[in-house]
Design a protein around this motif. Sequence first.
Motif, PDB file in Angstrom:
ATOM      1  N   THR A   2       0.877  -0.963   0.030  1.00  0.00           N
ATOM      2  CA  THR A   2       0.046  -0.094  -0.038  1.00  0.00           C
ATOM      3  C   THR A   2       0.885   1.311  -0.072  1.00  0.00           C
ATOM      4  OG1 THR A   2      -0.115  -0.111   2.327  1.00  0.00           O
ATOM      5  CG2 THR A   2      -2.008  -1.144   1.192  1.00  0.00           C
ATOM      6  N   THR A   3       2.096   0.951   0.284  1.00  0.00           N
ATOM      7  CA  THR A   3       3.194   2.071   0.448  1.00  0.00           C
ATOM      8  C   THR A   3       3.590   2.664  -1.193  1.00  0.00           C
ATOM      9  OG1 THR A   3       4.824   0.805   1.034  1.00  0.00           O
ATOM     10  CG2 THR A   3       3.917   2.402   2.764  1.00  0.00           C
ATOM     11  N   LYS A   4       3.934   3.936  -1.148  1.00  0.00           N
ATOM     12  CA  LYS A   4       4.486   4.222  -2.896  1.00  0.00           C
ATOM     13  C   LYS A   4       5.589   3.379  -3.127  1.00  0.00           C
ATOM     14  CE  LYS A   4       5.303   8.516  -4.945  1.00  0.00           C
ATOM     15  NZ  LYS A   4       6.134   9.573  -4.974  1.00  0.00           N
ATOM     16  N   THR A   5       5.536   3.059  -4.388  1.00  0.00           N
ATOM     17  CA  THR A   5       6.735   2.207  -4.742  1.00  0.00           C
ATOM     18  C   THR A   5       6.798   2.707  -6.410  1.00  0.00           C
ATOM     19  OG1 THR A   5       5.325   0.288  -5.598  1.00  0.00           O
ATOM     20  CG2 THR A   5       6.292   0.127  -3.401  1.00  0.00           C
ATOM     21  N   THR A   6       6.578   3.734  -6.753  1.00  0.00           N
ATOM     22  CA  THR A   6       6.736   4.245  -8.154  1.00  0.00           C
ATOM     23  C   THR A   6       7.950   4.277  -8.544  1.00  0.00           C
ATOM     24  OG1 THR A   6       4.774   5.924  -7.376  1.00  0.00           O
ATOM     25  CG2 THR A   6       5.584   5.904  -9.692  1.00  0.00           C
ATOM     26  N   ARG A   7       8.794   4.913  -7.770  1.00  0.00           N
ATOM     27  CA  ARG A   7      10.482   5.019  -8.122  1.00  0.00           C
ATOM     28  C   ARG A   7      11.046   3.818  -8.413  1.00  0.00           C
ATOM     29  NH1 ARG A   7      13.795   6.892 -11.216  1.00  0.00           N
ATOM     30  NH2 ARG A   7      15.898   7.356 -10.332  1.00  0.00           N
ATOM     31  N   SER A   8      10.711   2.931  -7.172  1.00  0.00           N
ATOM     32  CA  SER A   8      11.303   1.671  -7.303  1.00  0.00           C
ATOM     33  C   SER A   8      10.996   0.854  -8.524  1.00  0.00           C
ATOM     34  CB  SER A   8      11.051   0.699  -5.648  1.00  0.00           C
ATOM     35  OG  SER A   8      11.694   1.307  -4.850  1.00  0.00           O
ATOM     36  N   ALA A   9       9.663   0.965  -8.763  1.00  0.00           N
ATOM     37  CA  ALA A   9       9.449   0.078  -9.933  1.00  0.00           C
ATOM     38  C   ALA A   9      10.010   0.535 -11.457  1.00  0.00           C
ATOM     39  CB  ALA A   9       7.844   0.339 -10.196  1.00  0.00           C
ATOM     40  N   GLU A  10      10.173   2.018 -11.294  1.00  0.00           N
ATOM     41  CA  GLU A  10      10.970   2.524 -12.618  1.00  0.00           C
ATOM     42  C   GLU A  10      12.478   2.071 -12.499  1.00  0.00           C
ATOM     43  OE1 GLU A  10       8.725   6.956 -12.396  1.00  0.00           O
ATOM     44  OE2 GLU A  10      10.851   6.770 -11.910  1.00  0.00           O
ATOM     45  N   LEU A  11      12.968   2.167 -11.317  1.00  0.00           N
ATOM     46  CA  LEU A  11      14.313   1.553 -11.344  1.00  0.00           C
ATOM     47  C   LEU A  11      14.597   0.255 -11.739  1.00  0.00           C
ATOM     48  CD1 LEU A  11      15.777   3.327  -8.115  1.00  0.00           C
ATOM     49  CD2 LEU A  11      16.243   4.062 -10.491  1.00  0.00           C
ATOM     50  N   TYR A  12      13.494  -0.615 -11.298  1.00  0.00           N
ATOM     51  CA  TYR A  12      13.614  -1.942 -11.613  1.00  0.00           C
ATOM     52  C   TYR A  12      13.242  -2.248 -12.930  1.00  0.00           C
ATOM     53  CZ  TYR A  12      12.849  -6.993 -11.294  1.00  0.00           C
ATOM     54  OH  TYR A  12      12.632  -8.488 -11.447  1.00  0.00           O
ATOM     55  N   GLU A  13      12.738  -1.523 -13.835  1.00  0.00           N
ATOM     56  CA  GLU A  13      12.741  -1.742 -15.144  1.00  0.00           C
ATOM     57  C   GLU A  13      13.930  -1.374 -15.891  1.00  0.00           C
ATOM     58  OE1 GLU A  13       9.006   0.351 -16.417  1.00  0.00           O
ATOM     59  OE2 GLU A  13       9.923   0.421 -18.439  1.00  0.00           O
ATOM     60  N   ARG A  14      14.597  -0.448 -15.252  1.00  0.00           N
ATOM     61  CA  ARG A  14      16.029  -0.217 -15.799  1.00  0.00           C
ATOM     62  C   ARG A  14      16.937  -1.269 -15.504  1.00  0.00           C
ATOM     63  NH1 ARG A  14      18.191   5.163 -13.406  1.00  0.00           N
ATOM     64  NH2 ARG A  14      19.854   4.423 -13.952  1.00  0.00           N
ATOM     65  N   ALA A  15      16.843  -1.702 -14.295  1.00  0.00           N
ATOM     66  CA  ALA A  15      17.714  -2.875 -13.796  1.00  0.00           C
ATOM     67  C   ALA A  15      17.542  -3.974 -14.451  1.00  0.00           C
ATOM     68  CB  ALA A  15      17.378  -3.176 -12.350  1.00  0.00           C
ATOM     69  N   CYS A  16      16.401  -4.348 -15.060  1.00  0.00           N
ATOM     70  CA  CYS A  16      16.007  -5.762 -16.017  1.00  0.00           C
ATOM     71  C   CYS A  16      16.901  -5.494 -16.962  1.00  0.00           C
ATOM     72  CB  CYS A  16      14.517  -5.749 -16.081  1.00  0.00           C
ATOM     73  SG  CYS A  16      13.681  -6.529 -14.588  1.00  0.00           S
ATOM     74  N   LYS A  17      17.362  -4.147 -17.650  1.00  0.00           N
ATOM     75  CA  LYS A  17      17.943  -4.338 -18.878  1.00  0.00           C
ATOM     76  C   LYS A  17      19.377  -4.517 -18.663  1.00  0.00           C
ATOM     77  CE  LYS A  17      14.706  -1.384 -20.926  1.00  0.00           C
ATOM     78  NZ  LYS A  17      13.929   0.012 -20.543  1.00  0.00           N
ATOM     79  N   VAL A  18      19.857  -4.656 -17.593  1.00  0.00           N
ATOM     80  CA  VAL A  18      21.194  -4.731 -17.390  1.00  0.00           C
ATOM     81  C   VAL A  18      21.758  -5.933 -16.374  1.00  0.00           C
ATOM     82  CG1 VAL A  18      22.288  -2.680 -18.211  1.00  0.00           C
ATOM     83  CG2 VAL A  18      21.377  -2.733 -15.846  1.00  0.00           C
ATOM     84  N   LEU A  19      20.807  -6.294 -15.508  1.00  0.00           N
ATOM     85  CA  LEU A  19      21.177  -7.367 -14.429  1.00  0.00           C
ATOM     86  C   LEU A  19      20.199  -8.606 -14.614  1.00  0.00           C
ATOM     87  CD1 LEU A  19      21.089  -4.985 -11.436  1.00  0.00           C
ATOM     88  CD2 LEU A  19      23.120  -5.942 -12.471  1.00  0.00           C
ATOM     89  N   PRO A  20      20.531  -9.714 -14.531  1.00  0.00           N
ATOM     90  CA  PRO A  20      19.518 -10.731 -14.809  1.00  0.00           C
ATOM     91  C   PRO A  20      18.276 -10.898 -13.660  1.00  0.00           C
ATOM     92  CG  PRO A  20      21.553 -11.611 -13.588  1.00  0.00           C
ATOM     93  CD  PRO A  20      21.789 -10.085 -14.247  1.00  0.00           C
ATOM     94  N   GLY A  21      17.020 -10.666 -14.129  1.00  0.00           N
ATOM     95  CA  GLY A  21      16.033 -10.398 -13.418  1.00  0.00           C
ATOM     96  C   GLY A  21      16.071  -9.253 -12.393  1.00  0.00           C
ATOM     97  N   GLY A  22      16.817  -8.515 -12.984  1.00  0.00           N
ATOM     98  CA  GLY A  22      17.086  -6.962 -12.433  1.00  0.00           C
ATOM     99  C   GLY A  22      17.810  -6.805 -11.109  1.00  0.00           C
ATOM    100  N   ASN A  23      18.355  -8.237 -10.772  1.00  0.00           N
ATOM    101  CA  ASN A  23      18.971  -8.454  -9.510  1.00  0.00           C
ATOM    102  C   ASN A  23      20.373  -8.778  -9.357  1.00  0.00           C
ATOM    103  OD1 ASN A  23      19.143 -10.891  -7.319  1.00  0.00           O
ATOM    104  ND2 ASN A  23      18.145  -9.200  -6.775  1.00  0.00           N
TER     105      ASN A  23
END
Length: 440
Positions: A2-23
């Motif tokens: 329920t807490t805001k995670t907009t920016r985390s979601a954006e970062l994760y989208e970027r992460a997925c392009k350079v890290l396996p599973g964004g992780n």
Amino acid sequence: MTTKTTRSAELYERACKVLPGGNSRTSVFRLPHPIYAQSAEGKTIIDVDGVKRTDFLNNYTSLVHGHRHPVVMEAVRKQLDNLTAIGMATESEILLSEILCERVTTFERMRYTNSGSEAVMMAIKAARAFTGRPKIAKCEGCYHGSYDFAEVSMATTPENWGNEPRSMAYSDGTPQGVLDNVVVIPFNKTEDAERILSAHGKELACIVIDPVPNQAGLVRARPDFLNMIRDFCKKNGVLLLFDEVITFRLGLGGAQGEFGFAPDLTAIAKTIGGGFPVGAVGGRADVMSVFDPSKGKPKAPHAGTFNANPVTMTAGAAAMKHLTKDRMDYINRLGERARKQIAEAFKAAGIPGQVTGMGSLFRFHFSTDEFTDYRSTFASAAQKKMVAALSEYLLDHGFLLAPTGMGNISTVVGEADVDRLSETVLAGLREISRKQAAAQ
Ligand SMILES: Cc1ncc(COP(=O)(O)O)c(C=O)c1O
């Protein structure tokens, strides 16, 4: 959430392009995406969406004084002004070793690595080099980091575990040679473990034991189990290797000091780095001499570009000095308070559960079964769902714990923080109860 995670979601989208599973670290991964941290101070973390949480995870038990403690920061700042990494020895490794060797009677010599995984690996290699034997023994369901041999059978499941523990791969592609050289025993099941071990007495270099293994429920090793292991080792010339990567925070002399045990070798990490990457092996001088390069090629050669790097050593020495007996007693007292209050919350909510742990470590479970070994603590799918639901509720209401329900205390949290955590656990349990009733 329920807490805001907009920016985390954006970062994760970027992460997925350079890290396996964004992780880059499975233990901080969560679905639908990880939460990204922005900054942290003391007991408080602020994420990239501006949400504040009280930290009861402490980088998986390592930040014993919370984030950016002034005592550690001052020492590190001075070191940063001096040098950060160098192809020479520095005094800082002697300083940290002097502190650790004074505190732990079994630490006659120290050797540094950059992680707990590497510390376990080097301790196992030392045991092999000292004994000239190939095999190791370990307990089913116990995590000792990512060295092939240490990983064996760390996450068996009811679908594949058979009647009794056996050597099973964790990572796909583990060579058969690794599996053939790891004997797996049940934690805390003294007679069964002794029977399995007795077929391998003269082939074993060491038995690896975590005295309060988190992966196996954060349940304490029973005295009769430890006594059997110690006697077996003595009788068969096998080294006893304690993995105290987590449990070193249980006492100034580690868990071994609290249990009154004297392993030959110990792998430690986490707290001793003051918040920086670290691992170390401590142990008997004759065993540790396998690393000694002063008389030619050592039996267990050990290089490492960042071993004993001066920033970690300096931070670690400052953190260890600041971890006085009073402060250790304080975090252990608060750990006891957390275990008691969270167990009461389960009772008050009318949900079956229990809280395990020791000292400053605690972990909640949605089971009232008697916990002994890994299998008895293994959560059912329904129990796992409830652990996840409560962990998510806590994340949403201002607390960071491990998604498995494990938490730990740092010296910068107070009784009021623990009380707030326990009240929030109760509120979370009541919500789970309400949802369950509504679904029926
Ligand atoms: C008991 C135990 N041993 C070894 C390790 C590996 O340590 P690291 O993550 O520093 O490699 C961990 C990590 O959590 C651990 O809990």
